[in-house]
Motif scaffolding. Sequence first.
Motif, PDB file in Angstrom:
ATOM      1  N   HIS A   3     -23.169  -7.693 -47.205  1.00  0.00           N
ATOM      2  CA  HIS A   3     -22.447  -8.131 -47.671  1.00  0.00           C
ATOM      3  C   HIS A   3     -23.099 -10.346 -47.476  1.00  0.00           C
ATOM      4  O   HIS A   3     -23.070 -10.742 -48.468  1.00  0.00           O
ATOM      5  CB  HIS A   3     -21.294  -8.732 -46.318  1.00  0.00           C
ATOM      6  CG  HIS A   3     -21.179  -8.797 -44.791  1.00  0.00           C
ATOM      7  ND1 HIS A   3     -22.063 -10.315 -44.576  1.00  0.00           N
ATOM      8  CD2 HIS A   3     -22.216  -8.319 -43.634  1.00  0.00           C
ATOM      9  CE1 HIS A   3     -22.091 -10.308 -43.194  1.00  0.00           C
ATOM     10  NE2 HIS A   3     -22.210  -9.488 -42.601  1.00  0.00           N
ATOM     11  N   ARG A   4     -24.405 -10.228 -46.863  1.00  0.00           N
ATOM     12  CA  ARG A   4     -25.236 -10.877 -46.808  1.00  0.00           C
ATOM     13  C   ARG A   4     -26.167 -11.685 -47.994  1.00  0.00           C
ATOM     14  O   ARG A   4     -25.936 -12.488 -48.443  1.00  0.00           O
ATOM     15  CB  ARG A   4     -25.337 -11.572 -45.299  1.00  0.00           C
ATOM     16  CG  ARG A   4     -26.627 -12.939 -45.293  1.00  0.00           C
ATOM     17  CD  ARG A   4     -27.067 -12.796 -43.574  1.00  0.00           C
ATOM     18  NE  ARG A   4     -28.553 -12.352 -43.886  1.00  0.00           N
ATOM     19  CZ  ARG A   4     -29.416 -13.219 -43.027  1.00  0.00           C
ATOM     20  NH1 ARG A   4     -28.802 -12.552 -41.191  1.00  0.00           N
ATOM     21  NH2 ARG A   4     -30.328 -12.801 -42.512  1.00  0.00           N
ATOM     22  N   ILE A   5     -26.744 -10.411 -48.251  1.00  0.00           N
ATOM     23  CA  ILE A   5     -27.047 -10.212 -49.331  1.00  0.00           C
ATOM     24  C   ILE A   5     -26.561 -10.510 -50.754  1.00  0.00           C
ATOM     25  O   ILE A   5     -26.539 -11.702 -51.863  1.00  0.00           O
ATOM     26  CB  ILE A   5     -27.433  -9.301 -50.167  1.00  0.00           C
ATOM     27  CG1 ILE A   5     -29.171  -8.661 -48.701  1.00  0.00           C
ATOM     28  CG2 ILE A   5     -27.682  -8.727 -51.694  1.00  0.00           C
ATOM     29  CD1 ILE A   5     -29.200  -7.259 -48.933  1.00  0.00           C
ATOM     30  N   VAL A   6     -25.453 -10.209 -50.422  1.00  0.00           N
ATOM     31  CA  VAL A   6     -24.248 -10.394 -51.644  1.00  0.00           C
ATOM     32  C   VAL A   6     -23.928 -12.070 -51.889  1.00  0.00           C
ATOM     33  O   VAL A   6     -24.082 -12.743 -52.564  1.00  0.00           O
ATOM     34  CB  VAL A   6     -22.979  -9.314 -52.131  1.00  0.00           C
ATOM     35  CG1 VAL A   6     -22.224  -9.525 -52.945  1.00  0.00           C
ATOM     36  CG2 VAL A   6     -23.278  -7.883 -52.646  1.00  0.00           C
ATOM     37  N   ASP A   7     -23.355 -12.336 -50.479  1.00  0.00           N
ATOM     38  CA  ASP A   7     -23.296 -13.650 -50.387  1.00  0.00           C
ATOM     39  C   ASP A   7     -24.335 -14.572 -50.787  1.00  0.00           C
ATOM     40  O   ASP A   7     -24.193 -15.604 -51.407  1.00  0.00           O
ATOM     41  CB  ASP A   7     -22.802 -13.443 -49.059  1.00  0.00           C
ATOM     42  CG  ASP A   7     -21.181 -13.229 -48.732  1.00  0.00           C
ATOM     43  OD1 ASP A   7     -20.663 -12.853 -49.613  1.00  0.00           O
ATOM     44  OD2 ASP A   7     -21.068 -13.599 -47.230  1.00  0.00           O
ATOM     45  N   ASP A   8     -25.069 -14.529 -50.473  1.00  0.00           N
ATOM     46  CA  ASP A   8     -26.738 -15.662 -50.827  1.00  0.00           C
ATOM     47  C   ASP A   8     -26.518 -15.733 -51.837  1.00  0.00           C
ATOM     48  O   ASP A   8     -27.120 -16.451 -52.505  1.00  0.00           O
ATOM     49  CB  ASP A   8     -27.719 -15.325 -50.038  1.00  0.00           C
ATOM     50  CG  ASP A   8     -27.625 -15.553 -48.571  1.00  0.00           C
ATOM     51  OD1 ASP A   8     -26.736 -16.631 -48.546  1.00  0.00           O
ATOM     52  OD2 ASP A   8     -28.724 -15.082 -47.418  1.00  0.00           O
ATOM     53  N   MET A   9     -26.138 -14.036 -53.357  1.00  0.00           N
ATOM     54  CA  MET A   9     -26.947 -13.923 -54.174  1.00  0.00           C
ATOM     55  C   MET A   9     -26.035 -14.877 -55.354  1.00  0.00           C
ATOM     56  O   MET A   9     -26.280 -16.159 -56.008  1.00  0.00           O
ATOM     57  CB  MET A   9     -27.062 -12.357 -54.714  1.00  0.00           C
ATOM     58  CG  MET A   9     -26.846 -12.712 -56.014  1.00  0.00           C
ATOM     59  SD  MET A   9     -27.562 -10.526 -57.112  1.00  0.00           S
ATOM     60  CE  MET A   9     -25.796  -9.644 -56.542  1.00  0.00           C
ATOM     61  N   GLY A  10     -24.593 -14.784 -54.403  1.00  0.00           N
ATOM     62  CA  GLY A  10     -23.457 -16.003 -55.560  1.00  0.00           C
ATOM     63  C   GLY A  10     -24.152 -17.173 -55.513  1.00  0.00           C
ATOM     64  O   GLY A  10     -24.063 -18.479 -55.806  1.00  0.00           O
ATOM     65  N   TYR A  11     -23.947 -17.309 -54.118  1.00  0.00           N
ATOM     66  CA  TYR A  11     -23.897 -19.042 -53.612  1.00  0.00           C
ATOM     67  C   TYR A  11     -25.589 -19.577 -54.349  1.00  0.00           C
ATOM     68  O   TYR A  11     -25.172 -21.007 -55.144  1.00  0.00           O
ATOM     69  CB  TYR A  11     -24.710 -19.235 -52.220  1.00  0.00           C
ATOM     70  CG  TYR A  11     -23.639 -18.688 -51.317  1.00  0.00           C
ATOM     71  CD1 TYR A  11     -22.044 -19.021 -51.492  1.00  0.00           C
ATOM     72  CD2 TYR A  11     -23.805 -18.087 -49.999  1.00  0.00           C
ATOM     73  CE1 TYR A  11     -21.219 -18.802 -50.902  1.00  0.00           C
ATOM     74  CE2 TYR A  11     -23.277 -17.867 -48.824  1.00  0.00           C
ATOM     75  CZ  TYR A  11     -21.323 -18.508 -49.671  1.00  0.00           C
ATOM     76  OH  TYR A  11     -20.114 -17.801 -48.865  1.00  0.00           O
ATOM     77  N   ALA A  12     -26.618 -18.581 -54.984  1.00  0.00           N
ATOM     78  CA  ALA A  12     -27.606 -18.995 -55.128  1.00  0.00           C
ATOM     79  C   ALA A  12     -27.186 -18.862 -56.487  1.00  0.00           C
ATOM     80  O   ALA A  12     -27.744 -20.176 -57.959  1.00  0.00           O
ATOM     81  CB  ALA A  12     -29.002 -17.899 -55.283  1.00  0.00           C
ATOM     82  N   PHE A  13     -26.334 -18.351 -57.581  1.00  0.00           N
ATOM     83  CA  PHE A  13     -26.175 -18.210 -58.794  1.00  0.00           C
ATOM     84  C   PHE A  13     -25.542 -19.536 -58.737  1.00  0.00           C
ATOM     85  O   PHE A  13     -25.254 -20.776 -59.772  1.00  0.00           O
ATOM     86  CB  PHE A  13     -24.983 -17.598 -59.210  1.00  0.00           C
ATOM     87  CG  PHE A  13     -24.904 -17.360 -60.741  1.00  0.00           C
ATOM     88  CD1 PHE A  13     -25.640 -16.618 -61.483  1.00  0.00           C
ATOM     89  CD2 PHE A  13     -23.463 -17.324 -61.173  1.00  0.00           C
ATOM     90  CE1 PHE A  13     -25.226 -17.155 -62.942  1.00  0.00           C
ATOM     91  CE2 PHE A  13     -23.291 -17.610 -62.172  1.00  0.00           C
ATOM     92  CZ  PHE A  13     -23.885 -17.496 -63.233  1.00  0.00           C
ATOM     93  N   CYS A  14     -24.259 -20.436 -57.881  1.00  0.00           N
ATOM     94  CA  CYS A  14     -23.814 -20.965 -57.794  1.00  0.00           C
ATOM     95  C   CYS A  14     -24.563 -22.265 -58.251  1.00  0.00           C
ATOM     96  O   CYS A  14     -24.277 -23.179 -59.042  1.00  0.00           O
ATOM     97  CB  CYS A  14     -22.443 -21.269 -56.273  1.00  0.00           C
ATOM     98  SG  CYS A  14     -21.056 -20.265 -57.376  1.00  0.00           S
TER      99      CYS A  14
END
Length: 180
Positions: A3-14
């Motif tokens: 879940h941390r990988i997906v969260d960090d990827m989403g934050y980085a995209f934003c």
Amino acid sequence: CPHRIVDDMGYAFCMGSIGGAVWHCIKGYRNAPPGILNRCRGSTKAIAARAPVLGGNFAVWGLCFSSFDCVYLHLRRKDDPLNAIAAGASTGATLAWRAGVSSMAKSAMVGGVFLAVIEGLGLALQKMMTPNQQQGPISPYSTYKPGAAGGGPMNRHVGALDASDDSMDTMIGTNIAGAD
């Protein structure tokens, strides 16, 4: 950790998309022909064309970094700044893979140094913000003294429980229901 990988990827995209929108708005405005309508159209088209690309690049970086961070977390079995530094170096090397070994080494150094600076600043700020001495009572007029007689309700101290708390002197005379 997934879940941390997906969260960090989403934050980085934003972050990449918002930062890219601001950057390309200004760039599109400056490169457009004169006239307010043309400049607004130019900035809008620049945002639509380039901001998602920058967001995707940031997302790839976030995906690699978080994946390596989780790998190092599970390998070393501790969560400390060294994991982030190693993950930054590994991410830099991975993203420069196609350019050759020398480029990978340079990018790994840049990624490791960049994350070391970030982690070092974070530790310095954390150390700077922690209080140096224990704080006293909340009010200068407070009469509370931990462990002393007269401190707290029914002359009992407020703190960690010890064997003196179980003595019959400090027990309440009635049970919880109020009956004897």
